[in-house]
Scaffold this active site. Structure first.
Site, PDB file in Angstrom:
ATOM      1  N   ARG A 165       0.835  -1.225   0.000  1.00  0.00           N
ATOM      2  CA  ARG A 165       0.000   0.000   0.000  1.00  0.00           C
ATOM      3  C   ARG A 165       0.865   1.271   0.000  1.00  0.00           C
ATOM      4  O   ARG A 165       0.518   2.271   0.628  1.00  0.00           O
ATOM      5  CB  ARG A 165      -0.966   0.026   1.199  1.00  0.00           C
ATOM      6  CG  ARG A 165      -1.898  -1.128   1.281  1.00  0.00           C
ATOM      7  CD  ARG A 165      -2.867  -1.201   0.109  1.00  0.00           C
ATOM      8  NE  ARG A 165      -3.729  -2.335   0.250  1.00  0.00           N
ATOM      9  CZ  ARG A 165      -3.431  -3.557  -0.216  1.00  0.00           C
ATOM     10  NH1 ARG A 165      -2.313  -3.764  -0.890  1.00  0.00           N
ATOM     11  NH2 ARG A 165      -4.268  -4.548  -0.051  1.00  0.00           N
ATOM     12  N   SER A 240     -10.801  -0.551   3.759  1.00  0.00           N
ATOM     13  CA  SER A 240      -9.990  -0.817   4.954  1.00  0.00           C
ATOM     14  C   SER A 240      -9.422   0.501   5.463  1.00  0.00           C
ATOM     15  O   SER A 240      -8.705   1.188   4.737  1.00  0.00           O
ATOM     16  CB  SER A 240      -8.825  -1.743   4.618  1.00  0.00           C
ATOM     17  OG  SER A 240      -9.324  -2.908   4.019  1.00  0.00           O
ATOM     18  N   GLU A 337      -4.556   3.324   6.427  1.00  0.00           N
ATOM     19  CA  GLU A 337      -4.320   3.115   4.993  1.00  0.00           C
ATOM     20  C   GLU A 337      -4.932   4.301   4.239  1.00  0.00           C
ATOM     21  O   GLU A 337      -4.397   4.784   3.249  1.00  0.00           O
ATOM     22  CB  GLU A 337      -4.983   1.798   4.545  1.00  0.00           C
ATOM     23  CG  GLU A 337      -4.898   1.569   3.051  1.00  0.00           C
ATOM     24  CD  GLU A 337      -5.547   0.271   2.591  1.00  0.00           C
ATOM     25  OE1 GLU A 337      -5.419  -0.763   3.271  1.00  0.00           O
ATOM     26  OE2 GLU A 337      -6.194   0.297   1.528  1.00  0.00           O
TER      27      GLU A 337
HETATM   28  C1  LIG Z   1     -15.343  -0.488  -0.372  1.00  0.00           C
HETATM   29  C2  LIG Z   1     -13.889  -0.245  -0.666  1.00  0.00           C
HETATM   30  C3  LIG Z   1     -13.039  -1.324  -0.848  1.00  0.00           C
HETATM   31  C4  LIG Z   1     -11.677  -1.121  -1.132  1.00  0.00           C
HETATM   32  N1  LIG Z   1     -10.884  -2.199  -1.335  1.00  0.00           N
HETATM   33  C5  LIG Z   1      -9.573  -2.042  -1.605  1.00  0.00           C
HETATM   34  C6  LIG Z   1      -8.731  -3.168  -1.836  1.00  0.00           C
HETATM   35  O1  LIG Z   1      -9.165  -4.308  -1.792  1.00  0.00           O
HETATM   36  N2  LIG Z   1      -7.417  -2.942  -2.095  1.00  0.00           N
HETATM   37  C7  LIG Z   1      -6.905  -1.675  -2.176  1.00  0.00           C
HETATM   38  O2  LIG Z   1      -5.702  -1.548  -2.442  1.00  0.00           O
HETATM   39  N3  LIG Z   1      -7.682  -0.597  -1.982  1.00  0.00           N
HETATM   40  C8  LIG Z   1      -8.993  -0.736  -1.699  1.00  0.00           C
HETATM   41  N4  LIG Z   1      -9.791   0.354  -1.482  1.00  0.00           N
HETATM   42  C9  LIG Z   1      -9.194   1.704  -1.517  1.00  0.00           C
HETATM   43  C10 LIG Z   1      -9.353   2.438  -2.872  1.00  0.00           C
HETATM   44  O3  LIG Z   1     -10.380   1.878  -3.629  1.00  0.00           O
HETATM   45  C11 LIG Z   1      -8.068   2.421  -3.691  1.00  0.00           C
HETATM   46  O4  LIG Z   1      -7.011   2.982  -2.959  1.00  0.00           O
HETATM   47  C12 LIG Z   1      -8.200   3.197  -5.007  1.00  0.00           C
HETATM   48  O5  LIG Z   1      -7.043   3.046  -5.792  1.00  0.00           O
HETATM   49  C13 LIG Z   1      -8.494   4.669  -4.796  1.00  0.00           C
HETATM   50  O6  LIG Z   1      -8.858   5.210  -6.054  1.00  0.00           O
HETATM   51  P1  LIG Z   1      -9.577   6.612  -6.192  1.00  0.00           P
HETATM   52  O7  LIG Z   1      -9.632   6.943  -7.638  1.00  0.00           O
HETATM   53  O8  LIG Z   1     -10.848   6.602  -5.466  1.00  0.00           O
HETATM   54  O9  LIG Z   1      -8.507   7.538  -5.464  1.00  0.00           O
HETATM   55  P2  LIG Z   1      -8.763   8.806  -4.519  1.00  0.00           P
HETATM   56  O10 LIG Z   1      -9.321   8.339  -3.224  1.00  0.00           O
HETATM   57  O11 LIG Z   1      -9.493   9.866  -5.239  1.00  0.00           O
HETATM   58  O12 LIG Z   1      -7.267   9.268  -4.292  1.00  0.00           O
HETATM   59  C14 LIG Z   1      -6.346   8.443  -3.614  1.00  0.00           C
HETATM   60  C15 LIG Z   1      -4.944   9.026  -3.792  1.00  0.00           C
HETATM   61  O13 LIG Z   1      -4.591   8.967  -5.166  1.00  0.00           O
HETATM   62  C16 LIG Z   1      -4.261  10.277  -5.655  1.00  0.00           C
HETATM   63  N5  LIG Z   1      -4.711  10.334  -7.049  1.00  0.00           N
HETATM   64  C17 LIG Z   1      -5.930  10.003  -7.548  1.00  0.00           C
HETATM   65  N6  LIG Z   1      -5.932  10.122  -8.872  1.00  0.00           N
HETATM   66  C18 LIG Z   1      -4.700  10.573  -9.235  1.00  0.00           C
HETATM   67  C19 LIG Z   1      -4.075  10.934 -10.469  1.00  0.00           C
HETATM   68  N7  LIG Z   1      -4.709  10.839 -11.630  1.00  0.00           N
HETATM   69  N8  LIG Z   1      -2.793  11.396 -10.431  1.00  0.00           N
HETATM   70  C20 LIG Z   1      -2.113  11.496  -9.277  1.00  0.00           C
HETATM   71  N9  LIG Z   1      -2.644  11.173  -8.081  1.00  0.00           N
HETATM   72  C21 LIG Z   1      -3.920  10.719  -8.061  1.00  0.00           C
HETATM   73  C22 LIG Z   1      -4.990  11.244  -4.739  1.00  0.00           C
HETATM   74  O14 LIG Z   1      -4.355  12.503  -4.723  1.00  0.00           O
HETATM   75  C23 LIG Z   1      -4.862  10.515  -3.412  1.00  0.00           C
HETATM   76  O15 LIG Z   1      -3.568  10.718  -2.884  1.00  0.00           O
HETATM   77  C24 LIG Z   1     -11.158   0.197  -1.209  1.00  0.00           C
HETATM   78  C25 LIG Z   1     -12.026   1.281  -1.027  1.00  0.00           C
HETATM   79  C26 LIG Z   1     -13.375   1.081  -0.755  1.00  0.00           C
HETATM   80  C27 LIG Z   1     -14.282   2.252  -0.575  1.00  0.00           C
END
Ligand SMILES: Cc1cc2nc3c(=O)[nH]c(=O)nc-3n(C[C@H](O)[C@H](O)[C@H](O)COP(=O)(O)OP(=O)(O)OC[C@H]3O[C@@H](n4cnc5c(N)ncnc54)[C@H](O)[C@@H]3O)c2cc1C
Length: 343
Positions: A165, A240, A337
């Site tokens: 992570r 998580s 996380e």
């Molecule tokens: C129900 C649920 C289950 C999940 N299960 C998992 C799992 O099994 N495994 C896991 O690893 N994660 C999991 N996650 C966490 C999450 O889904 C991941 O971390 C995902 O990659 C976040 O994507 P996002 O687009 O929503 O990012 P955001 O929450 O919008 O951003 C996260 C980070 O990425 C950065 N970011 C976003 N887009 C860009 C870009 N284009 N350029 C540069 N930086 C950027 C943001 O600045 C921030 O620092 C889960 C979340 C939920 C709600």
């Protein structure tokens, strides 16, 4: 011309459904747009925050005095290369749609990452992982705009410092300094998926799934996730909340002796990774609330905004109480996380 909006709130953009007002919000659909938004922020002398699906962040209730940018370009291209295909996706694509695209083409390597919310652009930030696969296993490169220099740059695996992570993009020197616009992965044609996680193996056994192919593995992952995780469309959450703690062997052996039901697995470096949810449940927090925030009654590792009324402060308070009790009872430190933004 990119439209700059002045009345957005983080609570509309995050799966936790919390977060304060945003000074400026912009959607960039191309690399040209990205440059334009960066110029706008520079002109105003304001910081940029890059948002994807808002599924891994907890944003404070106060005003974000800066520019929030969301990249929306979502085209995908494929390049054949012997036994592999190089898949390049723009950052705005929904991650799970990319997994579906790959599985439909019989390309293996990300099927266990099915159902993870969010965008392709965010996947490298915390090196998303689930059921024995991580983004880094198939990662080839990414293209990103370096805000300070006003230039695009390519990152290869050796530049990214991927860990559990973790990636270089979480390092303060790189934090919010790059806007990722595309990600390339190397996926294996007609791959034979490896199912290593007990919950997946059990699900497939119980449901008489004997053919371990990419489609069946994807379906199994989606079904297991559905039974386990809270759906952010129904209950605000960010998956998580804490990382699974990695502890020294001596401490793990002591805990295993004292609590035979504990869920810990030895890692390659001889330490032990333990399931954070187990500690939280045993500390009595599963299903409990603090003010308007709560710990999921289904999955102790997930903090929730049960009725959509919680503030970010309440969620932080809850997380601190949970971590404090786990530390006091087991001597294990939980670290979030989820990323805390604008606190
Ligand atoms: C129900 C649920 C289950 C999940 N299960 C998992 C799992 O099994 N495994 C896991 O690893 N994660 C999991 N996650 C966490 C999450 O889904 C991941 O971390 C995902 O990659 C976040 O994507 P996002 O687009 O929503 O990012 P955001 O929450 O919008 O951003 C996260 C980070 O990425 C950065 N970011 C976003 N887009 C860009 C870009 N284009 N350029 C540069 N930086 C950027 C943001 O600045 C921030 O620092 C889960 C979340 C939920 C709600």
């Amino acid at each position: 011309m990119v439209k700059i909006i002045e009345d957005k709130k983080f609570s509309e953009l995050t799966t936790f459904k919390v977060g304060g007002p945003i000074k400026y919000y912009a959607e960039a659909k191309s690399e040209e747009d990205v440059k334009e938004v960066a110029d706008f922020a520079k002109e105003k002398n304001l910081p940029i925050f890059v948002i994807g699906g808002g599924s891994d962040i907890l944003v404070s209730d106060k005003l974000f005095d800066g520019v929030v940018v969301h990249y929306t370009g979502d085209s995908v291209s494929l390049e054949e290369s012997g036994e592999f295909s190089l898949i390049t996706s723009e950052a705005g694509k929904n991650w799970d749609d990319l997994v579906e695209f790959a599985v439909a083409k019989n390309l293996g390597g990300i099927e266990c990452l099915s159902g993870i919310p969010g965008t392709v652009g965010a996947a490298p930030i915390q090196n998303i992982g689930a059921y024995g696969q991580e983004l880094k296993d198939t990662f080839v490169s990414l293209r990103a705009f370096e805000i300070e220099k006003g230039k695009f740059r390519t990152f290869y695996p050796e530049d990214c410092d991927f860990g559990y992570r973790e990636s270089i993009f979480k390092n303060p020197e790189y934090w919010q300094k790059f806007i990722i616009t595309s990600v390339s992965l190397n996926l294996k044609k007609n791959a034979d998926p490896q199912v290593v996680y007990e919950s997946l193996i059990n699900y497939m056994k119980e449901n008489n799934v004997h053919d371990v192919n990419l489609r069946n593995v994807r379906d199994a992952v989606l079904a297991v996730r559905k039974s386990k995780f809270e759906d952010p469309k129904e209950v605000g959450n960010a998956g998580s909340f804490f990382k699974n703690p990695v502890i020294e062997k001596v401490q793990a052996e002591k805990l295993i002796k004292e609590y035979p039901g504990i869920s810990c697995r030895e890692t390659k470096d001889g330490r032990y990774k333990c399931f954070a949810g187990w500690f939280i449940e045993k500390a009595g927090w599963k299903g409990k609330t603090h003010k308007n925030a709560g710990v999921s009654p289904r999955h102790a590792l997930v903090l929730i905004n049960p009725e959509g009324k919680a503030t970010a402060t309440e969620i932080v308070e809850l997380s601190e109480k949970v971590a404090k009790d786990v530390e006091a009872k087991f001597g294990v430190t939980l670290t979030p996380e989820v990323q805390f933004i604008n606190f």
